[in-house]
Design a protein around this motif. Structure first.
Motif, PDB file in Angstrom:
ATOM      1  N   GLY A  90       0.811  -1.209   0.000  1.00  0.00           N
ATOM      2  CA  GLY A  90       0.000   0.000   0.000  1.00  0.00           C
ATOM      3  C   GLY A  90       0.843   1.258   0.000  1.00  0.00           C
ATOM      4  N   VAL A  91       0.193   2.356  -0.286  1.00  0.00           N
ATOM      5  CA  VAL A  91       0.813   3.668  -0.159  1.00  0.00           C
ATOM      6  C   VAL A  91       0.035   4.368   0.945  1.00  0.00           C
ATOM      7  CG1 VAL A  91       1.362   5.848  -1.300  1.00  0.00           C
ATOM      8  CG2 VAL A  91       1.514   3.686  -2.575  1.00  0.00           C
ATOM      9  N   GLU A 123       6.181  18.026  18.704  1.00  0.00           N
ATOM     10  CA  GLU A 123       5.967  18.580  20.042  1.00  0.00           C
ATOM     11  C   GLU A 123       5.507  20.033  20.028  1.00  0.00           C
ATOM     12  OE1 GLU A 123      10.210  19.132  18.806  1.00  0.00           O
ATOM     13  OE2 GLU A 123       8.933  17.380  18.941  1.00  0.00           O
ATOM     14  N   ASN A 124       5.686  20.725  18.890  1.00  0.00           N
ATOM     15  CA  ASN A 124       5.241  22.118  18.763  1.00  0.00           C
ATOM     16  C   ASN A 124       3.919  22.244  18.016  1.00  0.00           C
ATOM     17  OD1 ASN A 124       7.613  23.188  20.054  1.00  0.00           O
ATOM     18  ND2 ASN A 124       8.719  22.682  18.169  1.00  0.00           N
ATOM     19  N   GLY A 125       3.287  21.127  17.701  1.00  0.00           N
ATOM     20  CA  GLY A 125       2.013  21.144  16.983  1.00  0.00           C
ATOM     21  C   GLY A 125       2.158  21.327  15.485  1.00  0.00           C
ATOM     22  N   VAL A 126       3.366  21.147  14.957  1.00  0.00           N
ATOM     23  CA  VAL A 126       3.597  21.280  13.511  1.00  0.00           C
ATOM     24  C   VAL A 126       3.278  19.942  12.854  1.00  0.00           C
ATOM     25  CG1 VAL A 126       5.318  21.749  11.719  1.00  0.00           C
ATOM     26  CG2 VAL A 126       5.368  23.036  13.873  1.00  0.00           C
ATOM     27  N   PRO A 127       2.399  19.945  11.833  1.00  0.00           N
ATOM     28  CA  PRO A 127       2.051  18.681  11.183  1.00  0.00           C
ATOM     29  C   PRO A 127       3.180  18.166  10.291  1.00  0.00           C
ATOM     30  CG  PRO A 127       0.924  20.501  10.100  1.00  0.00           C
ATOM     31  CD  PRO A 127       1.656  21.075  11.283  1.00  0.00           C
ATOM     32  N   ASN A 128       3.254  16.845  10.200  1.00  0.00           N
ATOM     33  CA  ASN A 128       4.244  16.171   9.358  1.00  0.00           C
ATOM     34  C   ASN A 128       3.566  14.975   8.707  1.00  0.00           C
ATOM     35  OD1 ASN A 128       6.971  15.687   8.380  1.00  0.00           O
ATOM     36  ND2 ASN A 128       7.001  13.931   9.747  1.00  0.00           N
ATOM     37  N   ALA A 129       4.124  14.510   7.597  1.00  0.00           N
ATOM     38  CA  ALA A 129       3.597  13.332   6.913  1.00  0.00           C
ATOM     39  C   ALA A 129       4.741  12.543   6.310  1.00  0.00           C
ATOM     40  CB  ALA A 129       2.621  13.751   5.823  1.00  0.00           C
ATOM     41  N   MET A 130       4.582  11.230   6.300  1.00  0.00           N
ATOM     42  CA  MET A 130       5.560  10.366   5.637  1.00  0.00           C
ATOM     43  C   MET A 130       4.829   9.304   4.826  1.00  0.00           C
ATOM     44  SD  MET A 130       7.098   7.611   8.387  1.00  0.00           S
ATOM     45  CE  MET A 130       7.678   6.510   7.120  1.00  0.00           C
ATOM     46  N   ASN A 131       5.494   8.792   3.822  1.00  0.00           N
ATOM     47  CA  ASN A 131       4.978   7.737   2.973  1.00  0.00           C
ATOM     48  C   ASN A 131       5.497   6.406   3.508  1.00  0.00           C
ATOM     49  OD1 ASN A 131       4.692   5.830   0.843  1.00  0.00           O
ATOM     50  ND2 ASN A 131       4.767   7.437  -0.685  1.00  0.00           N
ATOM     51  N   ALA A 132       4.610   5.469   3.753  1.00  0.00           N
ATOM     52  CA  ALA A 132       4.989   4.135   4.234  1.00  0.00           C
ATOM     53  C   ALA A 132       4.324   3.091   3.344  1.00  0.00           C
ATOM     54  CB  ALA A 132       4.545   3.949   5.682  1.00  0.00           C
ATOM     55  N   ALA A 133       5.011   2.000   3.096  1.00  0.00           N
ATOM     56  CA  ALA A 133       4.459   0.956   2.229  1.00  0.00           C
ATOM     57  C   ALA A 133       4.137  -0.333   2.970  1.00  0.00           C
ATOM     58  CB  ALA A 133       5.432   0.653   1.084  1.00  0.00           C
ATOM     59  N   TRP A 134       4.746  -0.560   4.103  1.00  0.00           N
ATOM     60  CA  TRP A 134       4.559  -1.842   4.775  1.00  0.00           C
ATOM     61  C   TRP A 134       3.486  -1.717   5.834  1.00  0.00           C
ATOM     62  CZ3 TRP A 134      10.137  -4.123   5.623  1.00  0.00           C
ATOM     63  CH2 TRP A 134      10.705  -4.339   4.380  1.00  0.00           C
ATOM     64  N   PRO A 154      -7.102   3.798  -5.505  1.00  0.00           N
ATOM     65  CA  PRO A 154      -5.894   3.649  -4.691  1.00  0.00           C
ATOM     66  C   PRO A 154      -4.714   3.181  -5.521  1.00  0.00           C
ATOM     67  CG  PRO A 154      -7.373   1.807  -4.309  1.00  0.00           C
ATOM     68  CD  PRO A 154      -8.102   2.783  -5.203  1.00  0.00           C
ATOM     69  N   ILE A 155      -3.539   3.520  -5.039  1.00  0.00           N
ATOM     70  CA  ILE A 155      -2.311   3.092  -5.706  1.00  0.00           C
ATOM     71  C   ILE A 155      -1.535   2.163  -4.797  1.00  0.00           C
ATOM     72  CG2 ILE A 155      -2.126   5.085  -7.240  1.00  0.00           C
ATOM     73  CD1 ILE A 155      -0.104   6.313  -5.239  1.00  0.00           C
ATOM     74  N   MET A 156      -0.621   1.437  -5.386  1.00  0.00           N
ATOM     75  CA  MET A 156       0.273   0.560  -4.633  1.00  0.00           C
ATOM     76  C   MET A 156       1.689   0.829  -5.088  1.00  0.00           C
ATOM     77  SD  MET A 156      -0.162  -3.141  -6.530  1.00  0.00           S
ATOM     78  CE  MET A 156       1.506  -3.715  -6.285  1.00  0.00           C
ATOM     79  N   PHE A 157       2.643   0.459  -4.232  1.00  0.00           N
ATOM     80  CA  PHE A 157       4.055   0.592  -4.561  1.00  0.00           C
ATOM     81  C   PHE A 157       4.537  -0.729  -5.147  1.00  0.00           C
ATOM     82  CE2 PHE A 157       8.536   0.108  -3.080  1.00  0.00           C
ATOM     83  CZ  PHE A 157       9.088   1.048  -3.941  1.00  0.00           C
ATOM     84  N   ASP A 158       5.179  -0.675  -6.299  1.00  0.00           N
ATOM     85  CA  ASP A 158       5.756  -1.838  -6.966  1.00  0.00           C
ATOM     86  C   ASP A 158       7.249  -1.813  -6.689  1.00  0.00           C
ATOM     87  OD1 ASP A 158       7.051  -3.515  -8.818  1.00  0.00           O
ATOM     88  OD2 ASP A 158       5.617  -3.093 -10.409  1.00  0.00           O
TER      89      ASP A 158
END
Length: 182
Positions: free
Chosen positions: A14-15, A23-34, A154-158
């Protein structure tokens, strides 16, 4: 041809876009496949050490948005840039609001988001188990009140070719097709 176990291909991958606050309330995002659905109302993800894992340990919550055909550029960016170096949310130009149910950001560009509490974080195994508290789905991806994957796209990671692929057409009716062999 035989491959070593490091090059095994297990599909689909999956993607998943993991959203957290620091800790300062700043949003973050990361891409995970597993990641997988590991029980009803539960998701399990395998995450190496990142700013995101630091954030979720402190906040105790995270969101999971599903990568789609229309969000592929954002998804890939969230995977190639580090939140330790740049404010990825700001740089990507996405819109965020705080989840109504957990202490984590909802990225509005994604039509399907899970809102989760940390149930377990096993640092040694790099395994995160989240309890799904709520789910947000945009009306544009619903058919008869159900999430319609044809609309979600939806997309998937190959991992073989390092590309994203769209998840395709319906090929059979579950719990019915196998009856032909009964």
């Amino acid at each position: 041809m035989e491959f070593d176990s490091k090059h095994s291909v297990i599909v689909p991958e999956g993607v998943f876009i993991i959203g957290t606050y620091d800790e300062n309330g700043v949003p973050n995002a990361m891409n995970a496949a597993w990641g997988i659905q590991s029980d009803y109302g539960e998701i399990t993800l395998y995450l190496a050490q990142h700013k995101t894992t630091d954030n979720l340990k402190k906040a105790g919550a995270f969101t999971v948005a599903f990568g789609t055909r229309s969000t592929v550029t954002i998804c890939d960016y969230f995977g190639i840039e580090s939140g330790a170096n740049v404010n990825k949310i700001e740089k990507a130009g996405v819109h965020v609001h705080k989840s109504a149910h957990v202490n984590a950001p909802v990225i509005e560009e994604f039509p399907l988001t899970l809102e989760c509490e940390v149930k377990e974080w096993d640092e040694k195994r790099e395994m995160l188990v989240g309890k799904i508290i709520s789910q947000q789905a945009d009306d544009s991806i619903l058919t008869d009140g159900k999430i319609d994957l044809a609309k979600l796209q939806p997309i998937m990671f190959d991992a073989s070719f390092h590309v994203y692929r769209a998840i395709g057409d319906v090929v059979a009716q579950a719990f019915s097709e196998g009856k032909k062999l009964k």
